[in-house]
Design a protein around this motif. Structure first.
Motif, PDB file in Angstrom:
ATOM      1  N   ILE B 225       0.858  -1.183   0.000  1.00 35.40           N
ATOM      2  CA  ILE B 225       0.000   0.000   0.000  1.00 35.40           C
ATOM      3  C   ILE B 225       0.895   1.235   0.000  1.00 35.40           C
ATOM      4  CG2 ILE B 225      -1.901   1.151   1.186  1.00 35.40           C
ATOM      5  CD1 ILE B 225      -2.674  -1.491   2.320  1.00 35.40           C
ATOM      6  N   ASN B 226       0.631   2.165  -0.921  1.00 36.02           N
ATOM      7  CA  ASN B 226       1.602   3.245  -1.119  1.00 36.02           C
ATOM      8  C   ASN B 226       1.113   4.638  -0.752  1.00 36.02           C
ATOM      9  OD1 ASN B 226      -0.104   3.708  -3.173  1.00 36.02           O
ATOM     10  ND2 ASN B 226       1.416   3.813  -4.800  1.00 36.02           N
ATOM     11  N   SER B 227       0.102   4.729   0.127  1.00 35.52           N
ATOM     12  CA  SER B 227      -0.172   6.055   0.687  1.00 35.52           C
ATOM     13  C   SER B 227      -0.811   5.873   2.059  1.00 35.52           C
ATOM     14  CB  SER B 227      -1.094   6.880  -0.221  1.00 35.52           C
ATOM     15  OG  SER B 227      -2.450   6.680   0.131  1.00 35.52           O
ATOM     16  N   ILE B 228      -0.649   6.898   2.898  1.00 36.76           N
ATOM     17  CA  ILE B 228      -1.156   6.806   4.270  1.00 36.76           C
ATOM     18  C   ILE B 228      -2.680   6.783   4.254  1.00 36.76           C
ATOM     19  CG2 ILE B 228      -1.262   8.059   6.463  1.00 36.76           C
ATOM     20  CD1 ILE B 228       1.682   8.827   5.973  1.00 36.76           C
ATOM     21  N   ARG B 229      -3.278   7.518   3.298  1.00 36.47           N
ATOM     22  CA  ARG B 229      -4.729   7.526   3.176  1.00 36.47           C
ATOM     23  C   ARG B 229      -5.246   6.129   2.822  1.00 36.47           C
ATOM     24  NH1 ARG B 229      -8.226   9.316  -1.094  1.00 36.47           N
ATOM     25  NH2 ARG B 229      -6.379   9.502  -2.413  1.00 36.47           N
TER      26      ARG B 229
END
Lengths: 95, 484
Positions: B225-229
Motif C-alpha cells: 500500500i503506497n499512501s497513508i490515506r
C-alpha cells in the motif's frame, strides 16, 4: 529424511520445472540417495561450532556508493528470447 | 478499553502490525554499481548483476549498511554486529535471480521502539521487531500488450530496508500515525526520501481481529500500500470484512490480499498462495556482514536532533502546545524555518504565523517551505513589527500577502505604503471625537444599553485611519468617551 513423490512434484513446481509423472518416482529415489549421503554428516558432533560461511578467513568487502555500471540496455536484453521497446516481454502475468 | 469495534455480537479488538519497505537513499544499488535514480528509460539502470547473468557476484554497497545502522539507531534499536544475507526463493517474471537476497535469521538491526503521536494529542509506544536489508524486484507492466507483460529491471537490486513492527497497533489511526512517524524519522536522518508516490516507501499491513483479552486471531496481509490515506481505507475495509465474516459463522483465512484503491476494497491474491514456501538459506555468494562497535558509535554521532527530542525542546523552550510543536517538527525543513523565525520574534506568535498564515499561503501556491518567497528572517522582522506596536496584526496580514507576492522586506512595505500604526493618542482622540459628534443616534443607542455597538464605532475609526489606528488605544478611548 526421505522424500516422497508428492514432495518432489511440489519442489519441481516451485522451481517451475516440468517433470513427467513417470519420472517422479525415479527422481525421488535419486534425491533420497543424495540426502542419505549428506545425512552421514549428522554423525559428527557440531555442538558449539559456528556454521562455516566461507573457507577464506575474511570479512565481506564493501563497495563505495558510486554509479559504475549499467547504461547498456542492449547488452542486458541481448539474451532475452523476446523483447520490445527496451523491455523483456513474457507471457502475461496479472493478479 | 479504547478502540474497540462494535459488532453485532459484541466488541472486537483490532490488531495491526506493519512491514514498511523503505528505499535507501543511495546512488547505486545494494549489490551492484547501477544507478537508482527515478524515471530512467526501461532497463537503462541495470547491471549484469541485477539481470542475474550467470557468474555475476554481488558486492554490498557501504552506504546502504550505513543508512540501515543509522535508521536502527534512530529507532532506538539494537544493532547486530554480525548479520547474514539469505536467499528468499520464489518464481516471478520480474525476479531474474529466482530469489531475492534478503536477511532472515540474523538481520542487521534488532528490537527497538518508536513513539507515535495520535490526533487527540496522546502518544503511544510501538515496538520495532527488526530491520533488514534486501533487494527490490523489477517492475512488470501489464497494459502495453493484450498477451504480454513487459519487464523493466531498473528497480531490480535497489536497496530496501524492511522495517517490521510488533503487532502493537489497534486502529487505522494508529497505523497511519506509525507510518507518518517512521517517514518523518527516515527523512530527518536522510536514509530514505519517503516519497510514497514514487514507491520509495510502501507498507504491507497485517490485520486480525479478536475478542478483547483472547489470543490473536488469524491475520490477513494487505500488500504494497503506497499512501497513508490508503492504509486507513484498507484497514477500515478489512476490519469490517473480517468481523462480518466471523459473525456470520465463517473463518478468516491466512492469505495475502490486495487493496484496490479505486474500488476501496481488499481481495484475495490467490496466485501468491503457493509462493509462501520461500525455502530460505544463507546466500553462498556473500560472507556475513560484520561491523565494528566503533562504526556504530560513529553512526550515532551522525544523527541529527530527532523529531521527538525537537518537539520536547520546542515545548519547553518556546512554550508551544504539544500539537503545534508536533506540526512544526514533522518535517526537518519546517522545524528549521520555524526556529529561524523564532530567533527574531516572539516564539508563540511565530508558531501561529508559520502554521496558519505561511502554511496556508504555501498550500495555495503549491509550494514547499524550502522555496517560500518569504525568508524566515523576513517573517521574523514582520512579527517584531507587531510586537513593538509598529503595525497591528490585521495590517501585518496585508503586509505578509505583499511579502509573499514580491519577496520584499516587511519594513520597506510598511514605509512605502505608510502603514505605520497611529499610536499617538491625541491624533486618535480627535478622530474619535469627530465620529461621536457626527453619530448622535448611535451614541444614544449605546448609552441606552446596546453596548455591542462599540464594534461599529471601532470600525468607523479604522475606516478613517485605513486600519492604522492602534486597536487597544481606540477601544480604550471610545469606552471612556461613550460612557463618560
Amino acid at each position: 529424511m526421505s522424500l516422497d513423490k508428492k514432495t518432489v512434484a511440489r519442489i519441481a513446481h516451485l522451481a517451475r520445472i516440468k517433470v513427467p509423472e513417470e519420472d517422479l518416482e525415479p527422481l525421488a529415489g535419486e534425491l533420497n540417495n543424495i540426502l542419505g549421503f549428506i545425512e552421514q554428516l549428522n554423525e559428527v558432533d557440531t555442538d558449539g561450532v559456528d556454521p562455516l560461511a566461507s573457507v577464506v578467513e575474511m570479512n565481506m568487502r564493501q563497495r563505495e556508493d558510486a554509479v559504475t555500471d549499467g547504461g547498456y540496455p542492449d547488452r542486458v536484453l541481448a539474451n532475452g528470447p523476446e523483447t520490445a521497446m527496451g523491455f523483456y516481454t513474457v507471457p502475461k502475468v496479472v493478479e | 478499553m479504547a478502540n474497540l469495534i462494535k459488532g453485532n455480537t459484541g466488541d472486537w479488538e483490532v490488531v495491526i502490525g506493519l512491514e514498511v519497505h523503505a528505499q535507501v537513499s543511495s546512488k547505486a544499488k545494494l549489490f551492484s554499481g547501477a544507478a537508482t535514480a527515478f524515471g530512467a528509460g526501461p532497463n537503462e539502470q541495470v547491471s549484469l548483476v541485477d539481470a542475474a547473468m550467470p557468474g555475476m557476484l554481488p558486492v554490498i554497497n557501504k552506504e546502504c549498511v550505513r543508512q540501515a545502522v543509522r535508521t536502527g539507531l534512530a529507532m532506538g534499536c539494537a544493532i547486530n554486529l554480525k548479520s547474514v544475507f539469505a536467499r528468499k526463493n520464489y518464481f516471478y517474471a520480474d525476479l531474474p535471480q529466482g530469489y531475492q537476497i534478503s536477511q532472515y535469521e540474523l538481520p542487521v538491526v534488532g528490537e527497538g521502539e518508536i513513539t507515535i503521536d495520535l490526533e487527540d494529542g496522546e502518544s503511544k509506544q510501538v515496538g520495532i521487531e527488526r530491520l533488514h536489508l534486501e533487494q527490490d524486484a523489477g517492475k512488470s507492466i501489464h497494459d502495453q500488450d493484450p498477451t504480454k507483460s513487459y519487464i523493466d529491471l531498473n528497480r531490480s537490486g535497489v536497496a530496501l530496508m524492511e522495517i517490521v513492527s510488533k503487532p502493537d497497533m489497534r486502529s487505522a489511526d494508529e497505523a497511519a500515525a506509525y507510518v507518518t512517524k517512521l517517514r518523518s524519522i527516515l527523512r530527518y536522518i536522510g536514509a530514505c526520501d519517503g516519497n510514497m508516490a514514487e514507491g520509495s516507501m510502501r507498507a504491507d499491513v497485517n490485520i486480525s481481529v479478536r475478542r478483547p483479552g483472547e489470543p490473536l486471531g488469524t491475520r490477513a496481509e494487505l500488500k504494497n500500500i503506497n499512501s497513508i490515506r490508503f492504509i486507513r481505507q484498507a484497514v477500515d475495509y478489512e476490519v469490517k470484512r473480517q468481523i462480518m465474516l466471523i459473525e456470520d459463522g465463517g473463518e478468516v483465512v491466512q492469505e495475502t490480499r490486495l487493496f484496490d484503491s479505486i474500488k476501496g476494497e481488499t481481495r484475495s491474491m490467490r496466485s501468491k498462495e503457493d509462493a509462501h514456501d520461500y525455502r530460505y538459506f544463507p546466500d553462498p555468494d556473500l560472507l556475513p556482514l560484520v561491523i565494528e562497535s566503533a562504526f556504530v558509535e560513529e553512526m550515532k554521532g551522525t544523527l541529527p536532533e530527532l523529531p521527538d527530542t525537537k518537539k520536547d525542546r520546542f515545548i519547553s523552550d518556546f512554550g508551544l502546545s504539544a500539537y503545534d510543536a508536533g506540526v512544526l517538527v514533522s518535517e526537518r525543513e519546517t522545524a528549521s524555518y520555524y526556529e529561524a523565525v523564532a530567533a527574531k520574534a516572539d516564539p508563540k506568535l511565530a508558531a501561529n504565523w508559520v502554521i496558519s498564515e505561511l502554511f496556508g499561503r504555501l498550500n495555495k501556491a503549491g509550494k514547499d517551505i524550502t522555496d517560500s518567497p518569504v525568508s524566515p528572517e523576513n517573517l521574523g522582522n514582520l512579527l517584531s513589527l507587531i510586537s513593538d506596536n509598529t503595525i497591528s496584526g490585521k495590517i501585518a496580514k496585508e503586509v505578509f500577502n505583499e511579502m509573499f507576492e514580491t519577496g520584499k522586506d516587511a519594513k520597506d512595505i510598511v514605509e512605502e505604503k505608510g502603514l505605520k500604526q497611529i499610536t499617538d493618542t491625541g491624533a486618535i482622540e480627535a478622530i474619535v471625537d469627530g465620529i461621536i459628534a457626527n453619530s448622535p443616534g448611535q451614541v444614544e443607542q449605546y448609552r441606552s444599553g446596546k453596548t455591542g455597538l462599540i464594534g461599529w464605532f471601532v470600525g468607523q475609526v479604522m475606516k478613517e485611519t485605513q486600519g492604522k489606528a492602534n486597536p487597544g488605544v481606540v477601544n480604550q478611548l471610545l469606552k471612556s468617551k461613550l460612557e463618560g
